[in-house]
Enzyme design. Structure first.
Site, PDB file in Angstrom:
ATOM      1  N   LYS A 169       0.870  -1.177   0.000  1.00  0.00           N
ATOM      2  CA  LYS A 169       0.000   0.000   0.000  1.00  0.00           C
ATOM      3  C   LYS A 169       0.905   1.224   0.000  1.00  0.00           C
ATOM      4  CE  LYS A 169      -3.660   2.415   2.444  1.00  0.00           C
ATOM      5  NZ  LYS A 169      -4.629   2.386   3.554  1.00  0.00           N
ATOM      6  N   ARG A 186     -10.624  10.017   1.500  1.00  0.00           N
ATOM      7  CA  ARG A 186     -10.463  10.670   2.807  1.00  0.00           C
ATOM      8  C   ARG A 186     -11.527  11.742   2.993  1.00  0.00           C
ATOM      9  NH1 ARG A 186      -3.820  10.880   3.026  1.00  0.00           N
ATOM     10  NH2 ARG A 186      -3.559   8.616   2.908  1.00  0.00           N
ATOM     11  N   LYS A 237       1.300   9.889   5.768  1.00  0.00           N
ATOM     12  CA  LYS A 237       1.356   8.481   6.183  1.00  0.00           C
ATOM     13  C   LYS A 237       2.635   7.789   5.693  1.00  0.00           C
ATOM     14  CE  LYS A 237      -3.695   7.995   6.626  1.00  0.00           C
ATOM     15  NZ  LYS A 237      -4.853   7.082   6.479  1.00  0.00           N
ATOM     16  N   GLU A 239       7.726  -6.881   1.657  1.00  0.00           N
ATOM     17  CA  GLU A 239       6.404  -6.976   2.292  1.00  0.00           C
ATOM     18  C   GLU A 239       5.710  -8.287   1.912  1.00  0.00           C
ATOM     19  OE1 GLU A 239       5.042  -5.085   4.475  1.00  0.00           O
ATOM     20  OE2 GLU A 239       6.101  -3.172   4.397  1.00  0.00           O
ATOM     21  N   LYS A 294      -2.154  -1.519  -3.852  1.00  0.00           N
ATOM     22  CA  LYS A 294      -2.992  -0.328  -3.833  1.00  0.00           C
ATOM     23  C   LYS A 294      -2.128   0.915  -3.951  1.00  0.00           C
ATOM     24  CE  LYS A 294      -6.047   1.980  -0.600  1.00  0.00           C
ATOM     25  NZ  LYS A 294      -6.610   1.972   0.720  1.00  0.00           N
ATOM     26  N   SER A 308     -10.100   5.557  -4.915  1.00  0.00           N
ATOM     27  CA  SER A 308     -11.038   6.653  -5.150  1.00  0.00           C
ATOM     28  C   SER A 308     -10.560   7.628  -6.220  1.00  0.00           C
ATOM     29  CB  SER A 308     -11.299   7.382  -3.834  1.00  0.00           C
ATOM     30  OG  SER A 308     -10.087   7.810  -3.243  1.00  0.00           O
ATOM     31  N   TYR A 363     -14.962   0.883  -7.044  1.00  0.00           N
ATOM     32  CA  TYR A 363     -16.233   1.603  -6.872  1.00  0.00           C
ATOM     33  C   TYR A 363     -17.100   1.439  -8.118  1.00  0.00           C
ATOM     34  CZ  TYR A 363     -13.436   3.425  -3.103  1.00  0.00           C
ATOM     35  OH  TYR A 363     -12.635   3.503  -2.002  1.00  0.00           O
TER      36      TYR A 363
HETATM   37  C1  PBG Z   1      -7.146   3.654   5.282  1.00  0.00           C
HETATM   38  C2  PBG Z   1      -7.674   3.406   3.912  1.00  0.00           C
HETATM   39  C3  PBG Z   1      -7.535   4.303   2.855  1.00  0.00           C
HETATM   40  C4  PBG Z   1      -8.153   3.727   1.751  1.00  0.00           C
HETATM   41  C5  PBG Z   1      -8.665   2.497   2.169  1.00  0.00           C
HETATM   42  N1  PBG Z   1      -8.335   2.306   3.513  1.00  0.00           N
HETATM   43  C6  PBG Z   1      -6.968   5.655   2.743  1.00  0.00           C
HETATM   44  C7  PBG Z   1      -5.755   6.036   3.449  1.00  0.00           C
HETATM   45  O1  PBG Z   1      -4.794   5.280   3.540  1.00  0.00           O
HETATM   46  O2  PBG Z   1      -5.770   7.153   3.934  1.00  0.00           O
HETATM   47  C8  PBG Z   1      -8.216   4.379   0.422  1.00  0.00           C
HETATM   48  C9  PBG Z   1      -9.194   3.909  -0.534  1.00  0.00           C
HETATM   49  C10 PBG Z   1      -9.434   4.808  -1.679  1.00  0.00           C
HETATM   50  O3  PBG Z   1      -8.794   5.863  -1.878  1.00  0.00           O
HETATM   51  O4  PBG Z   1     -10.332   4.460  -2.451  1.00  0.00           O
HETATM   52  N2  PBG Z   1      -7.022   2.600   6.113  1.00  0.00           N
END
Ligand code: PBG
Length: 439
Positions: free
Chosen positions: A298, A308, A320, A336, A351, A377, A416
């Site tokens: 990720k 968010r 992060k 990982e 991701k 997203s 989505y």
């Molecule tokens: C956080 C989480 C995030 C997403 C899924 N779980 C965002 C982040 O790391 O701030 C993002 C999903 C998306 O952008 O569609 N645990």
């Protein structure tokens, strides 16, 4: 009995290729003689026919005129029956240069010549069974549109959520992942609401399982929706994210979700050692059957912006980057992968999706576990925006991007677009267009 077609639930009757045209249906042909036995009539969903090729001989074939011997004799004697003439060579447009043909013994275009050939040689297939539908839920009764994600809503967990899942199931999407919008008053620095057995997520899981027992429910394991700091872990006063203390909380969260009926818990927090710890915690509570989908690679990506906003989960300070991966890194994804595999992950996730196809392929080639891709997203919103502005064909770009994620090596895709794409695969959109034509 020459052949039989198995009896399967047939919400999805056909699976289409990328160009949305080549249906590979599972219906018995009308031209053949089959004994059709309808089964499973007690179930509400229709079942496919069980089809057996007939063993009985239904009498002699209808006599058309001459016997085979007479036909052969006629041809041998030179009385060849008429058939359409050899097709004439199609003319090139005026002005086309006349050139000798290239001396090629391999012309790859031959295998792309027609829709039938292209469908036969298509290497990757896309089906609603590959989709996991991410759904945002909240405590409200109404569904609230999410500004940055056109077509997505924060769904009321008691009504909107149940309806949306029903729609998805109708087109063959039977897997969802839940993301809660938690009231600010329930957020804290240790994110304790994350393992409240009567919190929003466990309640929603219990409701969905009650209504749709065969639905596969994935959950998000991370503290950010519950953290007053908006981080995935507990934040020390100097801003450091505390790894092992966070993992302790995540274990409780995963167990609480499993207790409510979650099928796959999905740690998206990127803390070290959380997969092994969660596996142990689940097993200790008797949840050996609950799977873990690890967000293995990720990345600290700007493509999460709209998400968010949807959950109001922006980190209150900083970023992060001390836990999510640097977008510049490739080999680190292997580190990982090896950790998650040895700690007992069942599924490995990459991701974001489309900008990270090389990482999906890397994991696919280095692990035998199923690979998931998360079309996040920002990817969704870009395609939506491009479509709204008429800069791209939204539906075609949507289908292509999903197909590309599969081609790169993803078994399942969190997207989505799950409902919209599944409708397209089931031909609903095409039927609609046809109906409009007849108006
Ligand atoms: C956080 C989480 C995030 C997403 C899924 N779980 C965002 C982040 O790391 O701030 C993002 C999903 C998306 O952008 O569609 N645990």
């Amino acid at each position: 009995m020459a052949s039989s077609i198995v009896n399967v639930p047939c919400n999805v009757q056909a699976i289409k290729g990328l160009d949305c045209q080549n249906y590979i249906g599972l219906r018995p042909s009308r031209n053949l003689k089959f004994n059709c036995v309808r089964t499973g009539t007690t179930a509400r969903r229709p079942r496919l026919f069980v089809v057996r090729a007939s063993e009985k001989n239904d009498g002699p074939v209808k006599k058309m005129g001459l016997s085979d011997e007479e036909c052969e004799a006629a041809v041998v004697a030179g009385n060849v029956p008429k058939a359409p003439p050899v097709p004439r060579k199609p003319a090139a447009p005026v002005g086309t240069p006349v050139v000798p043909s290239l001396p090629l013994n391999r012309r790859p275009r031959r295998n792309r010549k027609s829709p039938v050939l292209r469908a036969a040689f298509q290497e990757t297939q896309l089906s609603p069974a590959n989709f996991v539908y991410p759904l945002f839920i909240h405590e409200g009764e109404e569904d609230t549109p999410i500004g940055a994600m056109p077509g997505c809503y924060r769904l009321g967990w008691r009504h909107g959520l149940v309806e949306e899942v029903g729609k998805a199931r109708d087109v063959g999407v039977n897997s969802v992942v839940l993301f809660p919008k938690v009231p600010d008053a329930l957020k804290s620095s240790a994110g304790d609401e994350a393992y409240n057995d009567n919190g929003l997520v466990p309640r929603a899981i219990r409701l969905l399982k009650d209504k749709y027992p065969d639905l596969v429910i994935y959950t998000d394991v991370a503290l950010d929706p519950y953290s007053s700091d908006g981080h995935d872990g507990i934040v020390r006063e100097d801003g450091v994210i505390m790894n092992d203390e966070t993992v302790h909380q995540l274990c409780k969260q995963a167990v609480s979700q499993a207790r409510a009926g979650a099928d796959v818990v999905s740690p998206s927090d990127m803390m070290d050692g959380r997969i092994g710890a969660i596996r142990e915690a689940l097993d200790a509570e008797g949840f050996q059957h609950v799977s873990i989908m690890s967000y293995t690679a990720k990345y600290a990506s700007s493509f999460y912006g709209p998400f968010r906003e949807a959950l109001d989960s922006n980190p209150r300070f900083g970023d992060k980057k001390t836990y999510q991966m640097n977008p510049a890194n490739y080999r680190e994804a292997l580190v990982e992968t090896h950790e998650d595999e040895s700690e007992g992950a069942d599924i490995l996730l990459v991701k974001p999706g489309l900008p990270y196809l090389d990482i999906i392929r890397l994991l696919r080639d280095n692990s035998s576990l199923p690979i998931a891709a998360y079309q996040v997203s920002g990817e969704y919103s870009m395609i939506k925006a491009g479509g709204v502005l008429k800069m791209i064909d939204e539906e075609k770009v949507m289908m292509e991007s999903l197909m590309c994620l599969r081609r790169a090596g993803a078994d399942i895709i969190l997207t989505y677009f799950a409902l919209q794409a599944a409708k397209c695969l089931c031909g609903e959109k095409r039927m609609m267009k046809k109906e409009q034509l007849y108006l």
